[in-house]
Design an enzyme around this catalytic site. Sequence first.
Site, PDB file in Angstrom:
ATOM      1  N   PRO A 147       0.803  -1.215   0.000  1.00 34.43           N
ATOM      2  CA  PRO A 147       0.000   0.000   0.000  1.00 34.43           C
ATOM      3  C   PRO A 147       0.839   1.269   0.000  1.00 34.43           C
ATOM      4  O   PRO A 147       2.067   1.225   0.105  1.00 34.43           O
ATOM      5  CB  PRO A 147      -0.776  -0.124   1.311  1.00 34.43           C
ATOM      6  CG  PRO A 147       0.234  -0.747   2.234  1.00 34.43           C
ATOM      7  CD  PRO A 147       1.029  -1.714   1.385  1.00 34.43           C
ATOM      8  N   TRP A 148       0.134   2.415  -0.023  1.00 32.16           N
ATOM      9  CA  TRP A 148       0.832   3.699  -0.073  1.00 32.16           C
ATOM     10  C   TRP A 148       1.060   4.327   1.288  1.00 32.16           C
ATOM     11  O   TRP A 148       1.771   5.311   1.396  1.00 32.16           O
ATOM     12  CB  TRP A 148       0.112   4.697  -0.977  1.00 32.16           C
ATOM     13  CG  TRP A 148      -1.367   4.848  -0.829  1.00 32.16           C
ATOM     14  CD1 TRP A 148      -2.321   4.404  -1.701  1.00 32.16           C
ATOM     15  CD2 TRP A 148      -2.098   5.529   0.206  1.00 32.16           C
ATOM     16  NE1 TRP A 148      -3.587   4.755  -1.258  1.00 32.16           N
ATOM     17  CE2 TRP A 148      -3.469   5.450  -0.088  1.00 32.16           C
ATOM     18  CE3 TRP A 148      -1.703   6.214   1.365  1.00 32.16           C
ATOM     19  CZ2 TRP A 148      -4.457   6.005   0.712  1.00 32.16           C
ATOM     20  CZ3 TRP A 148      -2.691   6.777   2.192  1.00 32.16           C
ATOM     21  CH2 TRP A 148      -4.043   6.661   1.850  1.00 32.16           C
TER      22      TRP A 148
ATOM     23  N   LYS B 101       4.348  -5.656  -6.514  1.00 32.80           N
ATOM     24  CA  LYS B 101       3.896  -4.383  -7.099  1.00 32.80           C
ATOM     25  C   LYS B 101       3.618  -3.388  -5.985  1.00 32.80           C
ATOM     26  O   LYS B 101       2.715  -3.589  -5.170  1.00 32.80           O
ATOM     27  CB  LYS B 101       2.628  -4.561  -7.933  1.00 32.80           C
ATOM     28  CG  LYS B 101       2.290  -3.295  -8.747  1.00 32.80           C
ATOM     29  CD  LYS B 101       0.861  -3.254  -9.222  1.00 32.80           C
ATOM     30  CE  LYS B 101      -0.066  -2.662  -8.200  1.00 32.80           C
ATOM     31  NZ  LYS B 101       0.172  -1.187  -7.971  1.00 32.80           N
ATOM     32  N   PRO B 102       4.377  -2.297  -5.934  1.00 26.49           N
ATOM     33  CA  PRO B 102       4.065  -1.247  -4.957  1.00 26.49           C
ATOM     34  C   PRO B 102       2.880  -0.418  -5.427  1.00 26.49           C
ATOM     35  O   PRO B 102       2.478  -0.479  -6.596  1.00 26.49           O
ATOM     36  CB  PRO B 102       5.344  -0.401  -4.935  1.00 26.49           C
ATOM     37  CG  PRO B 102       5.926  -0.578  -6.308  1.00 26.49           C
ATOM     38  CD  PRO B 102       5.563  -1.972  -6.747  1.00 26.49           C
TER      39      PRO B 102
ATOM     40  N   SER C 105      -6.831  -1.992   1.017  1.00 24.36           N
ATOM     41  CA  SER C 105      -8.215  -1.725   1.429  1.00 24.36           C
ATOM     42  C   SER C 105      -9.027  -3.011   1.394  1.00 24.36           C
ATOM     43  O   SER C 105      -8.639  -4.011   0.782  1.00 24.36           O
ATOM     44  CB  SER C 105      -8.844  -0.697   0.490  1.00 24.36           C
ATOM     45  OG  SER C 105      -8.987  -1.250  -0.815  1.00 24.36           O
TER      46      SER C 105
ATOM     47  N   GLU D  81      -4.046  -8.459   4.622  1.00 26.87           N
ATOM     48  CA  GLU D  81      -4.023  -7.523   5.758  1.00 26.87           C
ATOM     49  C   GLU D  81      -4.701  -6.265   5.261  1.00 26.87           C
ATOM     50  O   GLU D  81      -4.124  -5.516   4.487  1.00 26.87           O
ATOM     51  CB  GLU D  81      -2.586  -7.276   6.221  1.00 26.87           C
ATOM     52  CG  GLU D  81      -2.502  -6.745   7.660  1.00 26.87           C
ATOM     53  CD  GLU D  81      -2.686  -5.240   7.751  1.00 26.87           C
ATOM     54  OE1 GLU D  81      -3.860  -4.801   7.914  1.00 26.87           O
ATOM     55  OE2 GLU D  81      -1.700  -4.513   7.668  1.00 26.87           O
TER      56      GLU D  81
ATOM     57  N   CYS E  51      -4.177   1.543   9.383  1.00 26.47           N
ATOM     58  CA  CYS E  51      -5.351   0.717   9.684  1.00 26.47           C
ATOM     59  C   CYS E  51      -5.446   0.367  11.158  1.00 26.47           C
ATOM     60  O   CYS E  51      -6.468  -0.170  11.603  1.00 26.47           O
ATOM     61  CB  CYS E  51      -5.356  -0.541   8.824  1.00 26.47           C
ATOM     62  SG  CYS E  51      -3.784  -1.415   8.773  1.00 26.47           S
TER      63      CYS E  51
ATOM     64  N   GLU F 224     -13.892   3.313   7.682  1.00 31.54           N
ATOM     65  CA  GLU F 224     -12.535   3.809   7.882  1.00 31.54           C
ATOM     66  C   GLU F 224     -12.368   5.177   7.228  1.00 31.54           C
ATOM     67  O   GLU F 224     -12.675   5.359   6.053  1.00 31.54           O
ATOM     68  CB  GLU F 224     -11.541   2.806   7.278  1.00 31.54           C
ATOM     69  CG  GLU F 224     -10.121   3.006   7.679  1.00 31.54           C
ATOM     70  CD  GLU F 224      -9.240   1.843   7.247  1.00 31.54           C
ATOM     71  OE1 GLU F 224      -8.220   1.596   7.921  1.00 31.54           O
ATOM     72  OE2 GLU F 224      -9.556   1.184   6.232  1.00 31.54           O
TER      73      GLU F 224
END
Length: 479
Positions: A149-150, A174-175, A226, A247, A281, A381
Amino acid sequence: MTALRNLIDGVSADAASGATYDVVDPATGQAYATAPASDAEDVDRAMRAAERAFETWGDTTPKVRQEALLRIAQAMEDRAEEFVRVECRNTGKPLGLTADEELPPSVDELRFFAGAARVLEGRSAGEYLEDHTSWVRREPIGVVAQVTPWNYPLMMAIWKVAPALAAGNTIVLKPSDTTPASTVLLAEVAAEFLPPGVLNVVCGDRSTGRALVEHPTPQLVAITGSVRAGMEVAGSAAADLKRVHLELGGKAPVVVFDDADVATAAEAIAAAGYFNAGQDCTAATRVLAAAGIHDELVAALAERARSTRTGLPADPGIAYGALNNPDQLARVAGMVDGLPDHARIDAGGTRPTIAGGEGGYFYDATVVSGLRQDDEIVQNEVFGPVITVQRFGDEAEALRCANDVRYGLSSSVWTKDHARALRMSRKLDFGVVWINTHIPFVSEMPHGGFKHSGYGKDLSMYGLEDYTRIKHVMSYTGD
């Protein structure tokens, strides 16, 4: 402008099509780099490289894998300033906090899994059938596809890469398309110590990730992201019966009873709620306050919010930086602007003016109270610097409200009553429960959730085991 490149088979490479996209600095809103807009052809090249590499890497001894991970960790530590600079340009994070709070744990996690590679345990061999001896082999899975994730691009890459490599797998990662820079740097550094093809990084958008998941080669897909992304990955992986490690999001309840020290709790909750602009998160952003201390806690949190500053990465006085992208800024602002009439904004709720960061995606530290359990901002969220506060009457109501969300990642309980803390920790339906603290992680303990927060564990020996498969071997021992 910096030109980032994929790393495939140990070599930096552009996308086969030559296509690129702009990477934007969240603190300024300006493009500062380009990255390859990779497609299915690039993913296939990386997968084939990982397959070839697994033929030898999968047979290496734990000692060899340990030494490689230790060398990567040392190289990161030696180049710490460069990693911090790249990560902060990537994300808009504060330089000082990133150097102190993110890079050291990342290095430690590499070193932990380096050691863990040599102490995997299993059942002892035994005779469970007459004239037969059985034992269990724990083996690497093979090629692993990973999507990160970012919000913590470098740290989450390490949470994925370190256990997978320690277990003997090869990787295509993959970022996030908005934050590829630090992952590319990590791959380039790791390539000095790993055989070609063991760790491959392919940049691109959601379509690149889809090609990664749908490719027939990987036997496991691991994603931090997400809930929506996790569901898409799980659905795609199911079509080929791939294993999935998820996750996902969280909506951590922070349950503060009336015997807690309000000032201490408010200080810790604000620190854990606003760290990384609340883009976490596990962030302490959903407070449940006992009626007896509710008003005092709201006032203390509002005071903390008003003294919490955001700004440019180099400003030593800031607690957090910009939100990651304009869509995320719009989401956070929209949830606050769309509050129901019974809610009250006690602090923040505005966009600050940052000298030198006029185009950046900044949002003030915010506290909202007067909320009800079914309000959108309680149930969904926010992923921004917004702390919500609800009032509860007794322990049963606190527990009911805490568990009444679709997420199950992390939680905390604040009380001086040890028995109450233990009761709550048993009943809270979350994968992590902190008592009188919120958000510390250690490499030795697992992190992972329940319900819509996904399944699988990061960190710890449990995280390493998730990147292995179990094989039963039985030998006839009779005459």
